[in-house]
Design a protein around this motif. Structure first.
Motif, PDB file in Angstrom:
ATOM      1  N   THR A 185      38.529  34.575  47.444  1.00 15.85           N
ATOM      2  CA  THR A 185      39.719  33.407  46.845  1.00 15.85           C
ATOM      3  C   THR A 185      39.935  32.249  48.032  1.00 15.85           C
ATOM      4  OG1 THR A 185      41.460  35.063  48.477  1.00 15.85           O
ATOM      5  CG2 THR A 185      40.909  35.528  45.785  1.00 15.85           C
ATOM      6  N   GLY A 186      39.130  33.016  49.258  1.00 14.63           N
ATOM      7  CA  GLY A 186      39.085  31.756  50.344  1.00 14.63           C
ATOM      8  C   GLY A 186      38.262  31.008  49.859  1.00 14.63           C
ATOM      9  N   ALA A 187      37.582  31.144  49.032  1.00 12.27           N
ATOM     10  CA  ALA A 187      35.830  30.505  48.742  1.00 12.27           C
ATOM     11  C   ALA A 187      37.010  29.091  47.742  1.00 12.27           C
ATOM     12  CB  ALA A 187      34.742  30.674  47.610  1.00 12.27           C
ATOM     13  N   ASP A 188      37.434  29.047  47.236  1.00 11.74           N
ATOM     14  CA  ASP A 188      38.818  28.119  46.396  1.00 11.74           C
ATOM     15  C   ASP A 188      39.728  27.469  47.435  1.00 11.74           C
ATOM     16  OD1 ASP A 188      36.814  28.180  44.560  1.00 11.74           O
ATOM     17  OD2 ASP A 188      37.994  28.989  42.685  1.00 11.74           O
ATOM     18  N   PHE A 195      46.692  35.273  50.003  1.00 13.58           N
ATOM     19  CA  PHE A 195      46.279  36.363  49.066  1.00 13.58           C
ATOM     20  C   PHE A 195      47.007  37.982  49.518  1.00 13.58           C
ATOM     21  CE2 PHE A 195      42.685  39.248  48.375  1.00 13.58           C
ATOM     22  CZ  PHE A 195      42.756  39.408  47.250  1.00 13.58           C
ATOM     23  N   THR A 196      46.822  37.571  50.764  1.00  8.00           N
ATOM     24  CA  THR A 196      47.681  38.972  51.001  1.00  8.00           C
ATOM     25  C   THR A 196      48.824  39.396  50.850  1.00  8.00           C
ATOM     26  OG1 THR A 196      46.115  39.384  53.286  1.00  8.00           O
ATOM     27  CG2 THR A 196      47.235  40.361  53.607  1.00  8.00           C
ATOM     28  N   ALA A 197      49.840  38.936  51.057  1.00  9.98           N
ATOM     29  CA  ALA A 197      50.646  38.739  50.390  1.00  9.98           C
ATOM     30  C   ALA A 197      50.936  39.475  49.032  1.00  9.98           C
ATOM     31  CB  ALA A 197      51.759  37.159  50.600  1.00  9.98           C
ATOM     32  N   VAL A 198      50.566  38.708  48.167  1.00 10.74           N
ATOM     33  CA  VAL A 198      49.999  39.351  47.050  1.00 10.74           C
ATOM     34  C   VAL A 198      49.177  40.225  46.792  1.00 10.74           C
ATOM     35  CG1 VAL A 198      49.407  38.665  44.548  1.00 10.74           C
ATOM     36  CG2 VAL A 198      50.184  37.039  45.873  1.00 10.74           C
ATOM     37  N   SER A 199      48.345  40.539  47.278  1.00 13.10           N
ATOM     38  CA  SER A 199      47.758  42.173  47.651  1.00 13.10           C
ATOM     39  C   SER A 199      48.226  43.157  47.948  1.00 13.10           C
ATOM     40  CB  SER A 199      46.144  41.473  48.609  1.00 13.10           C
ATOM     41  OG  SER A 199      45.395  40.513  48.264  1.00 13.10           O
ATOM     42  N   VAL A 200      49.494  42.948  48.519  1.00 18.03           N
ATOM     43  CA  VAL A 200      49.833  43.989  48.922  1.00 18.03           C
ATOM     44  C   VAL A 200      51.491  44.383  48.469  1.00 18.03           C
ATOM     45  CG1 VAL A 200      52.089  44.289  51.514  1.00 18.03           C
ATOM     46  CG2 VAL A 200      50.264  43.214  52.205  1.00 18.03           C
ATOM     47  N   ARG A 201      52.090  43.476  47.756  1.00 17.89           N
ATOM     48  CA  ARG A 201      52.468  43.573  45.882  1.00 17.89           C
ATOM     49  C   ARG A 201      51.918  44.566  45.295  1.00 17.89           C
ATOM     50  NH1 ARG A 201      56.316  40.136  42.921  1.00 17.89           N
ATOM     51  NH2 ARG A 201      56.646  41.761  40.911  1.00 17.89           N
ATOM     52  N   ARG A 246      29.983  31.753  43.994  1.00 17.84           N
ATOM     53  CA  ARG A 246      30.876  30.866  45.093  1.00 17.84           C
ATOM     54  C   ARG A 246      30.124  30.907  46.138  1.00 17.84           C
ATOM     55  NH1 ARG A 246      34.497  31.082  40.790  1.00 17.84           N
ATOM     56  NH2 ARG A 246      36.205  30.038  41.136  1.00 17.84           N
ATOM     57  N   GLY A 247      29.402  31.944  46.102  1.00 19.62           N
ATOM     58  CA  GLY A 247      28.152  32.729  47.067  1.00 19.62           C
ATOM     59  C   GLY A 247      28.887  33.893  48.055  1.00 19.62           C
ATOM     60  N   ILE A 248      29.665  34.622  47.439  1.00 20.29           N
ATOM     61  CA  ILE A 248      30.605  35.631  48.132  1.00 20.29           C
ATOM     62  C   ILE A 248      29.334  37.003  47.703  1.00 20.29           C
ATOM     63  CG2 ILE A 248      32.150  37.002  48.084  1.00 20.29           C
ATOM     64  CD1 ILE A 248      32.667  34.100  48.676  1.00 20.29           C
ATOM     65  N   ASP A 249      28.671  37.776  49.102  1.00 16.49           N
ATOM     66  CA  ASP A 249      28.271  39.018  48.871  1.00 16.49           C
ATOM     67  C   ASP A 249      28.977  40.015  47.511  1.00 16.49           C
ATOM     68  OD1 ASP A 249      27.470  41.812  48.986  1.00 16.49           O
ATOM     69  OD2 ASP A 249      26.066  41.115  51.178  1.00 16.49           O
TER      70      ASP A 249
END
Length: 291
Positions: A185-188, A195-201, A246-249
């Motif tokens: 998500t950081g790539a965008d 992102f973490t706030a939504v991840s925790v939920r 996005r070039g993400i591993d």
């Protein structure tokens, strides 16, 4: 009580006892490490024998199990009638061996795992796992409770270490998935905090899946009434595509995909994700190998 071993974790344990008003004796091979605790009211023992003799409850937290034995072996006789609480990290096999050794010298034994970092010691929300002597934990619950919430895993001394290993594996897997998602998500341009706030939920929903899947695993039945493995194989494909763009591993999602495809190849594509546990339950070398 006595605390033997004053590394970061041991010092935090002793500090929590002191904060709760418990008379506390401490010992460390490097005596200088005891000075901050002595300044707070701890008694510094000059020897391990003196430390053991000072209390009925002896907590040890050192580098590894050989270090525990090096320290306590020469004073094993002094442990008789006392309760030894070993919060040193190790394997289930080492814990069971240490429990037998303690019993052979007339000492009660609790093996434990501190499920937090040193700053979390003393917080009632932090778990400390104990196994090996439910009656001992019940007898010392008030004292040990100042370190964190005492969780009793039963009479098998190896269970605290076994749970510790499993829970750390879970933690690293969660960290890995979160880091991958944060990179994606950081790539965008999405900030990690957002992102973490939504991840925790989202993890609250994931926890519901865990409870549901645990029942399926115990029953050995994997109904795909929430989402089948076939569907999730396709979904991982979307994740991989987004990452590649996005070039993400993609090593982590590819591992998940590999495990899912094993289940599909075995004819379980219509089952729930919990069926993937079969991929982790590989036969041991001595089983089914003809040797």
């Amino acid at each position: 009580m006595t605390v033997i071993g004053l590394g970061q974790m041991g010092a935090a344990l002793a500090g929590a006892f002191l904060d709760a008003g418990h008379p506390t004796t401490v010992f460390n091979r490097t005596p200088e490490k005891a000075e901050p605790l002595v300044a707070r009211g701890a008694v510094r023992a000059a020897t391990v024998a003196e430390a053991v003799a000072a209390s009925g409850l002896v907590v040890v937290c050192v580098l590894d199990y050989p270090a525990v034995r090096d320290l306590l072996g020469p004073v094993a006789g002094a442990l008789r009638g006392r309760t030894l609480v070993n919060l040193t990290s190790g394997s289930p096999e080492q814990a069971r061996e240490e429990a037998a050794w303690a019993a052979g010298h007339g000492a009660g034994y609790l093996d434990g795992a501190v499920m937090t970092t040193p700053p979390g010691v003393g917080d009632s929300e932090s778990m400390i796992l104990y196994s090996g002597g439910p009656e001992l934990l019940a007898g010392h619950r008030a004292a040990l409770g100042v370190l964190g919430d005492p969780v009793d895993l039963g009479a098998d001394a190896g269970l605290a270490s076994l749970y510790d290993s499993g829970l750390l594996g879970l933690m690293w897997s969660v960290f890995g998935g979160w880091l991958h998602g944060t990179a994606l998500t950081g790539a965008d341009g999405v900030p990690a905090k957002e992102f973490t706030a939504v991840s925790v939920r989202w993890l609250r929903t994931v926890s519901w899946f865990l409870s549901t899947y645990a029942d399926q695993i115990d029953a050995g039945e994997y109904p795909g009434d929430d989402a089948t493995i076939d569907v999730q194989v396709a979904t991982v494909g979307h994740l991989l595509h987004a990452g590649e763009a996005r070039g993400i591993d993609g090593r982590l999602p590819r591992l998940h995909l590999e495990l899912m495809k094993e289940a599909v190849a075995a004819g379980h594509g219509g089952d729930s994700y919990a069926r993937v546990i079969d991929s982790f339950r590989k036969a041991r070398p001595s089983e089914g190998s003809g040797s």
